[in-house]
Design an enzyme around this catalytic site. Sequence first.
Site, PDB file in Angstrom:
ATOM      1  N   CYS A 204       0.827  -1.215   0.000  1.00  0.00           N
ATOM      2  CA  CYS A 204       0.000   0.000   0.000  1.00  0.00           C
ATOM      3  C   CYS A 204       0.864   1.268   0.000  1.00  0.00           C
ATOM      4  CB  CYS A 204      -0.997  -0.057   1.138  1.00  0.00           C
ATOM      5  SG  CYS A 204      -2.415   0.992   0.816  1.00  0.00           S
TER       6      CYS A 204
ATOM      7  N   ILE B  60      -7.192  -0.702   1.615  1.00  0.00           N
ATOM      8  CA  ILE B  60      -7.543   0.476   2.412  1.00  0.00           C
ATOM      9  C   ILE B  60      -6.985   1.709   1.710  1.00  0.00           C
ATOM     10  CG2 ILE B  60      -7.348   1.631   4.649  1.00  0.00           C
ATOM     11  CD1 ILE B  60      -6.721  -1.166   5.847  1.00  0.00           C
TER      12      ILE B  60
ATOM     13  N   HIS C  20      -3.097  -5.240   1.640  1.00  0.00           N
ATOM     14  CA  HIS C  20      -2.415  -5.466   2.931  1.00  0.00           C
ATOM     15  C   HIS C  20      -2.451  -6.935   3.353  1.00  0.00           C
ATOM     16  CE1 HIS C  20      -1.998  -1.244   4.271  1.00  0.00           C
ATOM     17  NE2 HIS C  20      -3.103  -1.033   3.587  1.00  0.00           N
TER      18      HIS C  20
ATOM     19  N   GLU D  96      -0.675  -8.364   5.379  1.00  0.00           N
ATOM     20  CA  GLU D  96      -0.359  -8.419   6.815  1.00  0.00           C
ATOM     21  C   GLU D  96      -1.607  -8.288   7.684  1.00  0.00           C
ATOM     22  OE1 GLU D  96       0.204  -5.918   4.808  1.00  0.00           O
ATOM     23  OE2 GLU D  96      -0.099  -3.990   5.806  1.00  0.00           O
TER      24      GLU D  96
HETATM   25  N1  GLN Z   1      -3.426   6.163   0.458  1.00  0.00           N
HETATM   26  C1  GLN Z   1      -2.377   6.020   1.430  1.00  0.00           C
HETATM   27  C2  GLN Z   1      -1.158   6.833   1.042  1.00  0.00           C
HETATM   28  O1  GLN Z   1      -1.205   7.616   0.174  1.00  0.00           O
HETATM   29  C3  GLN Z   1      -1.977   4.570   1.593  1.00  0.00           C
HETATM   30  C4  GLN Z   1      -2.992   3.845   2.408  1.00  0.00           C
HETATM   31  C5  GLN Z   1      -2.486   2.607   3.069  1.00  0.00           C
HETATM   32  O2  GLN Z   1      -1.260   2.365   3.209  1.00  0.00           O
HETATM   33  N2  GLN Z   1      -3.390   1.832   3.550  1.00  0.00           N
HETATM   34  O3  GLN Z   1      -0.109   6.710   1.639  1.00  0.00           O
END
Ligand code: GLN
Length: 198
Positions: free
Chosen positions: A76, A133, A169, A171
Amino acid sequence: MIGVLALQGDYEKHIHILDLLKIQNMEIRYSRELDMIQGLVIPGGESTTMTDLMGRNGFYEPIRNFAKNYPILGTCAGLIMMASSVPGSRVEPLGILDIEVDRNAYGRQVHSFTDQLPVQLNGRAIQIPSTFIRAPKITKIAAGVEVISKYQGNPVAVKQDHHLGLSFHPELDNVTLFHEFIFKKQLMDKPTPHHHAA
Ligand code: GLN
């Protein structure tokens, strides 16, 4: 020894995955600690904050050098940090994966969801649960980058050389597959840290 960048984000969840795999691990807070490890996780979190903290702690050049010899897994925000280009944001990416990423492509409506995801790894097709997310979208991919998973037609897991970037994710769902895939082989091939002279 595998390190987890512990400046910000959900690094403790990655420590837990490495513990489940019985892979020795440590939290990385200073760039000199990179000398003690043979692989690195860049966790999920907030990529603008990571940009600030990595800059302030002098991580950019050390991680880029580390990446030449050792695998990095980014999830992410970690994937965003590994990209080559993140247009329209003040994120300064590391340029480890030859991809372009849009941080906000899914908008605010699609904040978070979990679904089954098909992954191609080592010639096997596997279904895993995956939690997204505020997920970044991979918008461009260079020739040397392999897509190992797609969700609704969009690449969400990419491999380049010894590196792996995921827009979700693993994890958070106790999925150990990716950590095992990139770090277990590394630890067998190169059992001693690169700075040990003796
Ligand atoms: N959108 C987030 C960012 O720009 C990342 C979100 C996440 O790691 N769950 O860092």
